[in-house]
Structures are given as structure tokens and as C-alpha cells.
Design a protein around this motif. Structure first.
Motif, PDB file in Angstrom:
ATOM      1  N   ASN A 118      28.294   5.445  58.236  1.00  9.98           N
ATOM      2  CA  ASN A 118      28.781   5.659  59.688  1.00  9.98           C
ATOM      3  C   ASN A 118      30.009   6.008  59.953  1.00  9.98           C
ATOM      4  O   ASN A 118      30.534   6.953  60.731  1.00  9.98           O
ATOM      5  CB  ASN A 118      28.431   4.376  60.568  1.00  9.98           C
ATOM      6  CG  ASN A 118      26.942   4.056  60.700  1.00  9.98           C
ATOM      7  OD1 ASN A 118      26.109   4.937  60.576  1.00  9.98           O
ATOM      8  ND2 ASN A 118      26.571   2.950  61.030  1.00  9.98           N
ATOM      9  N   GLN A 120      30.652   9.719  58.805  1.00 12.50           N
ATOM     10  CA  GLN A 120      29.943  10.765  59.599  1.00 12.50           C
ATOM     11  C   GLN A 120      30.884  10.666  61.089  1.00 12.50           C
ATOM     12  O   GLN A 120      31.118  11.924  61.299  1.00 12.50           O
ATOM     13  CB  GLN A 120      28.694  10.232  60.069  1.00 12.50           C
ATOM     14  CG  GLN A 120      27.494  10.503  58.843  1.00 12.50           C
ATOM     15  CD  GLN A 120      26.154   9.867  59.032  1.00 12.50           C
ATOM     16  OE1 GLN A 120      26.250   8.808  59.864  1.00 12.50           O
ATOM     17  NE2 GLN A 120      25.248  10.410  58.443  1.00 12.50           N
ATOM     18  N   LYS A 121      31.730   9.825  61.333  1.00 20.01           N
ATOM     19  CA  LYS A 121      32.496   9.705  62.524  1.00 20.01           C
ATOM     20  C   LYS A 121      33.815  10.618  62.129  1.00 20.01           C
ATOM     21  O   LYS A 121      34.412  11.486  62.847  1.00 20.01           O
ATOM     22  CB  LYS A 121      32.837   8.415  62.834  1.00 20.01           C
ATOM     23  CG  LYS A 121      33.955   8.162  64.021  1.00 20.01           C
ATOM     24  CD  LYS A 121      34.167   6.830  64.162  1.00 20.01           C
ATOM     25  CE  LYS A 121      35.272   6.992  65.379  1.00 20.01           C
ATOM     26  NZ  LYS A 121      35.719   5.556  65.612  1.00 20.01           N
ATOM     27  N   GLU A 122      34.016  10.476  61.013  1.00 22.04           N
ATOM     28  CA  GLU A 122      35.301  11.156  60.486  1.00 22.04           C
ATOM     29  C   GLU A 122      35.073  12.606  60.235  1.00 22.04           C
ATOM     30  O   GLU A 122      35.854  13.552  60.885  1.00 22.04           O
ATOM     31  CB  GLU A 122      35.958  10.504  59.076  1.00 22.04           C
ATOM     32  CG  GLU A 122      36.539   9.174  59.335  1.00 22.04           C
ATOM     33  CD  GLU A 122      37.342   8.740  58.009  1.00 22.04           C
ATOM     34  OE1 GLU A 122      38.355   9.605  57.500  1.00 22.04           O
ATOM     35  OE2 GLU A 122      37.512   7.544  57.754  1.00 22.04           O
ATOM     36  N   ILE A 123      33.886  12.669  59.868  1.00 23.23           N
ATOM     37  CA  ILE A 123      33.684  14.324  59.781  1.00 23.23           C
ATOM     38  C   ILE A 123      33.653  15.028  61.073  1.00 23.23           C
ATOM     39  O   ILE A 123      34.153  16.322  61.117  1.00 23.23           O
ATOM     40  CB  ILE A 123      32.162  14.574  59.000  1.00 23.23           C
ATOM     41  CG1 ILE A 123      32.442  14.387  57.441  1.00 23.23           C
ATOM     42  CG2 ILE A 123      31.864  15.873  59.264  1.00 23.23           C
ATOM     43  CD1 ILE A 123      31.187  14.677  56.474  1.00 23.23           C
ATOM     44  N   THR A 124      33.006  14.433  62.009  1.00 21.85           N
ATOM     45  CA  THR A 124      32.874  14.784  63.582  1.00 21.85           C
ATOM     46  C   THR A 124      34.363  15.003  63.996  1.00 21.85           C
ATOM     47  O   THR A 124      34.635  16.044  64.653  1.00 21.85           O
ATOM     48  CB  THR A 124      32.063  13.844  64.309  1.00 21.85           C
ATOM     49  OG1 THR A 124      30.704  13.792  63.643  1.00 21.85           O
ATOM     50  CG2 THR A 124      32.005  14.329  65.765  1.00 21.85           C
ATOM     51  N   GLU A 125      35.138  13.911  63.819  1.00 16.70           N
ATOM     52  CA  GLU A 125      36.377  14.297  64.303  1.00 16.70           C
ATOM     53  C   GLU A 125      37.423  15.335  63.634  1.00 16.70           C
ATOM     54  O   GLU A 125      37.975  16.048  64.293  1.00 16.70           O
ATOM     55  CB  GLU A 125      37.290  12.592  64.135  1.00 16.70           C
ATOM     56  CG  GLU A 125      36.923  11.825  64.980  1.00 16.70           C
ATOM     57  CD  GLU A 125      37.463  10.527  64.942  1.00 16.70           C
ATOM     58  OE1 GLU A 125      38.336  10.158  64.073  1.00 16.70           O
ATOM     59  OE2 GLU A 125      36.885   9.562  65.499  1.00 16.70           O
ATOM     60  N   TRP A 126      36.977  15.546  62.363  1.00 21.35           N
ATOM     61  CA  TRP A 126      37.846  16.299  61.636  1.00 21.35           C
ATOM     62  C   TRP A 126      37.161  17.829  62.200  1.00 21.35           C
ATOM     63  O   TRP A 126      38.205  18.820  62.093  1.00 21.35           O
ATOM     64  CB  TRP A 126      37.443  16.286  59.960  1.00 21.35           C
ATOM     65  CG  TRP A 126      38.038  17.367  59.200  1.00 21.35           C
ATOM     66  CD1 TRP A 126      38.128  18.733  59.188  1.00 21.35           C
ATOM     67  CD2 TRP A 126      39.030  17.101  58.054  1.00 21.35           C
ATOM     68  NE1 TRP A 126      38.853  19.124  58.012  1.00 21.35           N
ATOM     69  CE2 TRP A 126      39.166  18.047  57.543  1.00 21.35           C
ATOM     70  CE3 TRP A 126      39.567  15.732  57.846  1.00 21.35           C
ATOM     71  CZ2 TRP A 126      40.395  18.237  56.306  1.00 21.35           C
ATOM     72  CZ3 TRP A 126      40.453  16.001  56.740  1.00 21.35           C
ATOM     73  CH2 TRP A 126      40.845  17.005  56.151  1.00 21.35           C
ATOM     74  N   GLN A 127      36.009  17.916  62.314  1.00 16.59           N
ATOM     75  CA  GLN A 127      35.571  19.286  62.735  1.00 16.59           C
ATOM     76  C   GLN A 127      36.129  19.689  63.925  1.00 16.59           C
ATOM     77  O   GLN A 127      36.418  21.081  64.584  1.00 16.59           O
ATOM     78  CB  GLN A 127      34.026  19.350  62.692  1.00 16.59           C
ATOM     79  CG  GLN A 127      33.380  19.407  61.508  1.00 16.59           C
ATOM     80  CD  GLN A 127      31.934  18.919  61.538  1.00 16.59           C
ATOM     81  OE1 GLN A 127      31.345  18.419  62.448  1.00 16.59           O
ATOM     82  NE2 GLN A 127      31.144  19.471  60.116  1.00 16.59           N
ATOM     83  N   ALA A 128      36.050  18.620  64.993  1.00 18.60           N
ATOM     84  CA  ALA A 128      36.653  18.981  66.172  1.00 18.60           C
ATOM     85  C   ALA A 128      38.390  19.252  66.032  1.00 18.60           C
ATOM     86  O   ALA A 128      38.748  19.951  67.102  1.00 18.60           O
ATOM     87  CB  ALA A 128      36.506  17.811  67.241  1.00 18.60           C
ATOM     88  N   TRP A 177      34.342  14.501  48.967  1.00 17.55           N
ATOM     89  CA  TRP A 177      34.863  15.287  49.710  1.00 17.55           C
ATOM     90  C   TRP A 177      35.727  16.317  49.086  1.00 17.55           C
ATOM     91  O   TRP A 177      36.611  15.679  48.311  1.00 17.55           O
ATOM     92  CB  TRP A 177      35.339  15.005  50.928  1.00 17.55           C
ATOM     93  CG  TRP A 177      34.704  14.370  52.037  1.00 17.55           C
ATOM     94  CD1 TRP A 177      33.425  13.938  51.840  1.00 17.55           C
ATOM     95  CD2 TRP A 177      35.225  14.138  53.455  1.00 17.55           C
ATOM     96  NE1 TRP A 177      33.078  13.489  53.215  1.00 17.55           N
ATOM     97  CE2 TRP A 177      34.067  13.329  54.249  1.00 17.55           C
ATOM     98  CE3 TRP A 177      36.396  14.213  54.088  1.00 17.55           C
ATOM     99  CZ2 TRP A 177      34.061  12.920  55.387  1.00 17.55           C
ATOM    100  CZ3 TRP A 177      36.547  13.817  55.437  1.00 17.55           C
ATOM    101  CH2 TRP A 177      35.435  13.245  56.069  1.00 17.55           C
TER     102      TRP A 177
END
Length: 161
Positions: free
Chosen positions: A18, A21-29, A46
Motif C-alpha cells: 500500500n 503504491q501511494k509513493e508511485i502515485t505521488e511520484w507520477q504527480a 525500482w
């Protein structure tokens, strides 16, 4: 130099999954400046491209970081190494191992992949010389057979670089 294959490692906990997945979402944004996450379907490893900051010894040079997440991330620090060829730096060994306290003794679950990347870029940017650590050759002999940097007892004594 890579660490053991993901298949030979323990599966990520639900908390780790979890969080990542949150870090990837933040990274993409909002990716940290100077870094690109190479997207794969492997959440446990990664690969991140680092570009040296302008006005530094590493300006426009690119390197790759490999970040391997343990089963209990973020309670346990990820293993972060430069994929050889690693940058010439007084705290980076030829095999890509990084002598940086936040990757070991000073890790906190409040840290993220982004904060680690920013710390590594700051370490690179503050360097005044492109050279290997004085004990690089001796350390490399100890690290034969794929030894993890987490098995090293680091001595954090130089905060000038």
C-alpha cells in the motif's frame, strides 16, 4: 551488481504494498527534479534514473539507482545502490554501494523514495572531487559474492561531502 532476485526474497507485506503504491502515485504527480522512475510491473524493485544537477561536478551526467524494498518497508529501509558504472564520489564505492546514513542507521519510516533520492542528489551536488572512497579496493574485496550494503557496518564520519 544486483541483489538477490526478487523471486528469492520475501513478498512485500500489505503495508509495504500500500505504501509503495501511494509513493508511485505521488511520484507520477510530482516527481523530484532530476529523477525518472523507469516503470515496470515490479513493485519490489525500482530503477530510477538520476541526472546530475546543473552547476555541479555531475551536471548532465546520468546514473541509475536500483531500489529494492524489503518485506516490511517502510519500517525497514530499502536497499539503494547505483547500478555500475557508479559515479566517482568519495561516498560511493565501485560496486554502487552508497555510504549515506539515512539508508542505514538514520532511516525513518517517515522517509520516502523521493526523500532518499533528494538526499542522494544533494550528496552528489556537494562533492568537490570525483574520486572513490579511500578504502574502495579493500571494500570491494569484502563485497565479492554479492554482499549487500546492508551487511556492512558503516562508519559515518565525514559530513563534508
Amino acid at each position: 551488481m544486483t541483489s538477490p532476485s526478487v523471486s528469492s526474497r520475501k513478498v512485500l507485506s500489505k503495508i509495504a504494498t500500500n505504501r509503495l503504491q501511494k509513493e508511485i502515485t505521488e511520484w507520477q504527480a510530482n516527481p523530484p527534479a532530476g529523477f525518472k522512475h523507469k516503470v515496470t510491473d515490479n513493485l519490489q524493485r525500482w530503477v530510477i534514473e538520476v541526472t546530475g544537477a546543473q552547476g555541479t561536478l555531475y551536471a548532465n551526467e546520468t546514473f541509475q539507482l536500483q531500489v529494492d524494498f524489503p518485506e516490511h518497508y517502510p519500517m525497514e529501509a530499502p536497499q539503494v545502490i547505483f547500478v555500475p558504472p557508479a559515479p566517482l564520489h568519495p561516498h560511493i564505492y565501485s560496486n554502487g554501494h552508497i555510504c549515506l546514513d539515512i539508508l542505514y542507521d538514520s532511516w525513518s519510516p517517515a522517509m520516502s523514495v523521493s526523500s532518499v533520492c533528494i538526499s542522494i542528489l544533494s550528496m552528489l551536488s556537494s562533492s568537490t572531487a570525483k574520486q572513490r572512497p579511500a578504502d574502495d579496493e579493500r571494500y570491494m574485496k569484502k563485497c565479492r559474492n554479492g554482499r549487500s550494503p546492508k551487511e556492512t557496518r558503516w562508519w559515518f564520519h565525514d559530513d563534508k561531502v
